[in-house]
Write an enzyme that holds these catalytic residues in place. Sequence first.
Site, PDB file in Angstrom:
ATOM      1  N   CYS A  16      -5.974 -21.035   2.448  1.00  0.00           N
ATOM      2  CA  CYS A  16      -6.672 -21.846   3.456  1.00  0.00           C
ATOM      3  C   CYS A  16      -8.132 -21.373   3.599  1.00  0.00           C
ATOM      4  O   CYS A  16      -8.925 -21.581   2.699  1.00  0.00           O
ATOM      5  CB  CYS A  16      -5.920 -21.820   4.789  1.00  0.00           C
ATOM      6  SG  CYS A  16      -6.404 -23.160   5.912  1.00  0.00           S
TER       7      CYS A  16
ATOM      8  N   GLU B  26       2.849 -19.302   2.931  1.00  0.00           N
ATOM      9  CA  GLU B  26       3.495 -18.251   3.731  1.00  0.00           C
ATOM     10  C   GLU B  26       3.996 -18.763   5.085  1.00  0.00           C
ATOM     11  O   GLU B  26       4.834 -18.117   5.726  1.00  0.00           O
ATOM     12  CB  GLU B  26       2.520 -17.087   3.953  1.00  0.00           C
ATOM     13  CG  GLU B  26       1.527 -17.236   5.094  1.00  0.00           C
ATOM     14  CD  GLU B  26       0.383 -18.205   4.841  1.00  0.00           C
ATOM     15  OE1 GLU B  26      -0.504 -18.309   5.705  1.00  0.00           O
ATOM     16  OE2 GLU B  26       0.365 -18.872   3.781  1.00  0.00           O
TER      17      GLU B  26
ATOM     18  N   HIS C  82      -0.630 -23.482   3.166  1.00  0.00           N
ATOM     19  CA  HIS C  82      -0.061 -22.196   3.594  1.00  0.00           C
ATOM     20  C   HIS C  82       1.336 -21.987   3.006  1.00  0.00           C
ATOM     21  O   HIS C  82       2.334 -22.351   3.636  1.00  0.00           O
ATOM     22  CB  HIS C  82       0.034 -22.146   5.114  1.00  0.00           C
ATOM     23  CG  HIS C  82      -1.281 -21.991   5.812  1.00  0.00           C
ATOM     24  ND1 HIS C  82      -1.851 -20.759   6.052  1.00  0.00           N
ATOM     25  CD2 HIS C  82      -2.133 -22.921   6.311  1.00  0.00           C
ATOM     26  CE1 HIS C  82      -3.010 -20.929   6.688  1.00  0.00           C
ATOM     27  NE2 HIS C  82      -3.206 -22.227   6.849  1.00  0.00           N
TER      28      HIS C  82
END
Length: 260
Positions: A105, A200, A198
């Site tokens: 990001c 994660e 993202h």
Amino acid sequence: MKIEGEKIKRYALLLAAKDSDYVKKVYGGYFNVFVEAFGEEIGEKWDLFRVVDDEFPDMDELINYEGFVVSGSPFDAYGNEHWILKLCLLLQTLYFMQKKVLGICFGHQVLCRALGGKVGKANNGWDIGVRKLSIVKDFSTHSFLSDLEEIPPALSIIECHQDEVWEAPEGAEIVAISEKTNVEMFTMGDHILGIQGHPEYTKDILSNLIDRLLSNGSIESGFAEDAKSKLYKAEPDRKCLERICKRFLKRELEYINGKI
């Protein structure tokens, strides 16, 4: 667990955001979120540097790391805060050292900026939710993914950004695009990987972030409600995205130990 006779592999998270109260309570901080997604107990050590608080690794220590991950951030990657300019210099140094750097990001955007690309406000406004990416580059040409199982032509990923890469650095290859963003993923050789989304994030982390953006006036209530309703109807391809990121960061380590 460290394998006898194996050298410990060191990785660093360059954290460009403060820990939210929710992430601290549920996950113990963003560091744990990243290590859970990209780390493994196979003779490796992860260090945390809160670059947003001007905490950086010593330049003479950089050689000791296998790879670096740059997190997301509420700050603009094109901003001129001291720590952002210092981060750009660090990323340029890591590039010339050919150290592996994964940007997520804000990390994707600031990595692009540091290496000569252009970033700015997204032309299509906020992108929040689970977004479908179209893979436009054959991953098999990259050595770090050459023996990974086939990557599907489209992947879903959690997104939350209002800035974007306008122009990738010279020599970069665009790997993925979406209907809202022209540079969703890019690579430079086998040691630079930028991802706008993202990999994660879990959906509960994004849901809480939507609440915070609504409470501070960054988004309107109708937009927030729509984003949340769509969020619970879609699933990101987290496992595949995590495999891509882990293989990029530590292919040799996983190959030696028969992983993936």
